[in-house]
Design an enzyme around this catalytic site. Structure first.
Site, PDB file in Angstrom:
ATOM      1  N   SER A 129       0.799  -1.225   0.000  1.00 56.24           N
ATOM      2  CA  SER A 129       0.000   0.000   0.000  1.00 56.24           C
ATOM      3  C   SER A 129       0.833   1.277   0.000  1.00 56.24           C
ATOM      4  CB  SER A 129      -0.941   0.012   1.211  1.00 56.24           C
ATOM      5  OG  SER A 129      -1.794  -1.101   1.183  1.00 56.24           O
ATOM      6  N   HIS A 180       0.613   4.835   4.333  1.00 55.89           N
ATOM      7  CA  HIS A 180      -0.146   5.359   3.204  1.00 55.89           C
ATOM      8  C   HIS A 180       0.188   6.830   2.955  1.00 55.89           C
ATOM      9  CE1 HIS A 180      -3.624   2.196   3.389  1.00 55.89           C
ATOM     10  NE2 HIS A 180      -2.432   1.659   3.236  1.00 55.89           N
TER      11      HIS A 180
END
Length: 205
Positions: A129, A180
């Site tokens: 991610s 993220h």
């Protein structure tokens, strides 16, 4: 079946290899043990702050990018990567794509590690991610630099995609939001340094 072959042939090579490696690693680990077991995942390269800082196992900042805790985790990440990664590789070139993907992913993991150490909250983390958010961050800058659309992706659409992904992470347990956000910002900044609008983008610096 022919449609699938045509789809694979139309993909960018470096991004396709990264997707393939992620899938192979997940399949192999699924045969060896339980990918939802944090001890098993830690033993096979997941990110864990004490092992990185005290054990000096810095390789985990990279290996954790190829590990996923579940088939859903893998599927969502690879679905996003197979499309957005292709756009970035085609636009920025192979070498720049690798620098953005791995540089942003590692920086995302470092940001996550730093917050864990500050909060004294040591969790096992893994997944592509952070690197995928780096791809999104890079595409946002490229769209801004090109003052409009890029392969059908506008700046507003990419910002919305990033915002929705971060929002999902904030409302879902087990999501590494620090990785993220760190990856997103890192990808944007690396792209800002490397991408030039009018140069021939052949993957060389």
């Amino acid at each position: 079946m022919q449609e699938f072959r045509d789809f694979i042939r139309s993909r960018q090579p470096v991004n396709l290899i990264i997707v393939f490696v992620n899938i192979v690693v997940f399949v192999v680990l699924s045969f060896l043990g339980d990918t939802e077991d944090v001890f098993f995942m830690t033993a096979h390269g997941a990110n864990f702050a004490p092992l990185v800082t005290e054990g000096k196992e810095y390789y985990r900042l990279v290996t954790s990018m190829f590990l996923h805790f579940s088939i859903d985790h893998l599927f969502y990440n690879m679905l996003v990567l197979i499309f957005l990664g292709d756009v970035l590789e085609k636009t920025a070139g192979k070498l720049r794509y690798l620098l953005i993907y791995f540089g942003g992913g590692v920086i995302g993991n470092l940001v996550s590690l730093w917050f864990d150490l500050r909060a004294e909250r040591y969790v096992v983390s893994a997944g592509a991610s952070g690197a995928i958010f780096a791809v999104i961050g890079a595409l946002i800058w490229i769209v801004i630099r090109n003052k409009g659309n890029l392969e059908g992706y506008s700046g507003k659409r990419l910002v919305l995609m990033a915002g929705l992904s971060v929002a999902e992470g904030l409302t879902t347990s087990g999501i590494d939001n620090c990785a993220h956000v760190g990856g997103l910002v890192a990808g944007f900044l690396i792209s800002l340094l490397l991408y030039r609008k009018k140069e021939k983008l052949d993957g060389t610096l």
